[in-house]
Scaffold this motif. Structure first.
Motif: not given
Length: 232
Positions: A27-30, A68-69, A83-85, A109-111
């Motif tokens: 999520f949101g990184l790299h 991103p979604y 989170n996105i998955a 480890h979902p955000y």
């Protein structure tokens, strides 16, 4: 599901093997090729005997949510953090795709987060919570609050419409998001969703398996995810 085809002649296709397709992301990184994530995907491919797709979606804050979604959904149609998955599978519950059956989802480890603290792992101090708040607020350019159902599925009235038949939630005992993952598991189990939900808790901190992939608990996680993917 994905199919691998071999050809002995231009007119004679031979089906070699039917393989599950795993869509992976953070999520949101790299990006999709960031080494720790990329290495973990290769380990999962080898262990579970699957085809993996990492979605290199456009990231915030330059590209705010819901980009991103939407990118991830387009990739699934042509073919992220947990989170996105999760939100892609929620979307699959209402927007059916021809030829695509989303069988299950493993949330590592979902955000998940929210405006009000829950459980025992989250700080009650607003200043201490700000770093976690800002992951969402900055990426959304403050367009969506902390109780948006995509971030806080516990308040989502459509939770029972999750578009798959099985879920595996993986949590770590020292992860600040640990309780969110546990309560999400409980919500799926008790609030009308008709699929099968499992949970696995290990010692460790948030996404420890990326930094210590050869550790005992990281290997146990990989084994559990592999078994989950292989099951019908």
């Amino acid at each position: 599901m994905a199919y691998v085809l071999g050809f002995t002649s231009p007119s004679l296709p031979i089906l070699i093997k039917k393989l599950p397709l795993v869509v992976y992301g953070g999520f949101g990184l790299h990006n999709a090729f960031f080494p720790p994530h990329d290495t973990y995907v290769y380990s999962l491919v080898k262990k579970a005997n699957v085809v993996a797709l990492s979605v290199d979606y456009r990231q915030g804050p330059k590209n705010p949510l819901s980009i991103p979604y939407d990118d991830s959904w387009e990739a699934i149609k042509d073919s992220a953090g947990a989170n996105i998955a999760y939100n892609m599978v929620m979307r699959a519950g209402s927007e059916k795709l021809d030829g695509l059956n989303v069988n299950g989802i493993a949330l590592i480890h979902p955000y998940f987060w929210g405006n009000k603290p829950i459980g025992t792992h989250e700080s009650r101090d607003a200043t201490s919570r700000l770093e976690r708040d800002n992951i969402w607020l900055i990426n959304s350019q403050n367009a969506f609050g902390l109780d948006d159902p995509r971030l806080n599925p516990l308040v989502d009235p459509k939770l029972s419409s999750l578009g798959c038949s099985k879920v595996l939630v993986l949590i770590a005992e020292k992860d600040i998001y640990r309780d969110r993952g546990f309560y999400y598991y409980e919500a799926l189990r008790t609030k009308g969703w008709k699929g099968n939900v499992e949970i696995m808790e290990t010692p460790g901190t948030h996404v420890f398996q990326l930094n210590f992939p050869d550790s005992k608990y990281a290997q146990e996680m990989l084994e559990r995810i592999s078994s989950f993917v292989k099951k019908p």
